[in-house]
Design a protein around this motif. Structure first.
Motif, PDB file in Angstrom:
ATOM      1  N   GLY A   1     -14.550  -1.894   0.642  1.00 18.05           N
ATOM      2  CA  GLY A   1     -14.288  -2.318  -0.733  1.00 18.05           C
ATOM      3  C   GLY A   1     -13.484  -1.246  -1.455  1.00 18.05           C
ATOM      4  N   ARG A   2     -12.883  -1.613  -2.545  1.00 17.06           N
ATOM      5  CA  ARG A   2     -11.985  -0.711  -3.271  1.00 17.06           C
ATOM      6  C   ARG A   2     -12.655   0.595  -3.699  1.00 17.06           C
ATOM      7  NH1 ARG A   2      -7.295  -2.010  -6.994  1.00 17.06           N
ATOM      8  NH2 ARG A   2      -6.889  -0.030  -8.002  1.00 17.06           N
TER       9      ARG A   2
ATOM     10  N   TYR B   1       0.835  -1.200   0.000  1.00 15.62           N
ATOM     11  CA  TYR B   1       0.000   0.000   0.000  1.00 15.62           C
ATOM     12  C   TYR B   1       0.874   1.256   0.000  1.00 15.62           C
ATOM     13  CZ  TYR B   1      -3.193   3.650   1.420  1.00 15.62           C
ATOM     14  OH  TYR B   1      -3.897   4.821   1.469  1.00 15.62           O
TER      15      TYR B   1
ATOM     16  N   GLU C   1     -11.500   4.188  -2.205  1.00 13.65           N
ATOM     17  CA  GLU C   1     -10.918   5.225  -3.058  1.00 13.65           C
ATOM     18  C   GLU C   1     -11.726   6.525  -3.003  1.00 13.65           C
ATOM     19  OE1 GLU C   1     -10.369   3.368  -6.881  1.00 13.65           O
ATOM     20  OE2 GLU C   1      -8.574   2.299  -6.196  1.00 13.65           O
TER      21      GLU C   1
END
Length: 178
Positions: A162-163, A3, A167
């Protein structure tokens, strides 16, 4: 490490003097009884100035909350304490906040408890230190607003996301890819 390597080109961007006029803005969230062994809740707080993160925190609450409202109320109180400290710091730097600092929280019960100075039987067991939020609301140092859970960027500090959601919330911290 993966990351950190993948985000090394991100920078924290502030809107400068234009953004200072908007003052502080904050978000708080709690994930009720997330710790499966001790049943402690996870708290996340985010404070923005000029659209950039100046304070953020994620931690496990020190005492067991008996409901999600209580966990959110405790998180709300801790967030307010951080805001008061930042307001004092900014005033000393010559940037006094003229309006109450908004705190966005996704629990209507926590907002009600913090806005209601009457000691209710169902909140009597909550540690006195968390009731300080009521004084901050009454003195108009903070104001409380409801925000739906799906729109609360403090959610990034309380649980794995979740992505897409991660984001989106990462972007609301004021982080920009360069």
């Amino acid at each position: 490490m993966k990351y950190l390597a993948g985000t090394r080109k991100y920078t924290l961007v502030f809107e400068g003097c234009k953004g200072l006029g908007q003052g502080l803005k904050s978000y708080t969230d709690s994930d009720y009884a997330q710790d499966p062994m001790h049943r402690l809740s996870q708290t996340g707080n985010l404070v923005l100035l000029a659209s950039g993160a100046v304070s953020w925190k994620s931690y496990t609450q020190k005492s067991i909350a008996t409901s999600s409202t209580e966990a959110e109320y405790m998180a709300l109180s801790d967030c307010a304490k951080q805001i008061i400290w930042l307001r004092i710091l900014l005033k000393e730097l010559g940037i006094p906040m003229q309006v109450p600092t908004p705190i966005y929280v996704d629990n209507q019960g926590a907002i009600f408890n913090a806005s209601n100075p009457v000691q209710e039987q169902r909140t009597k067991h909550i540690d006195v230190r968390y009731h300080l939020i009521r004084q901050y609301v009454e003195n108009e140092e903070v104001s409380l607003f409801y925000i739906p859970t799906d729109e609360n960027p403090a959610d990034i500090f309380t649980k794995p996301l979740g992505r897409v959601k991660f984001e989106l919330f990462r972007k609301s911290l004021g982080l920009v890819f360069h």
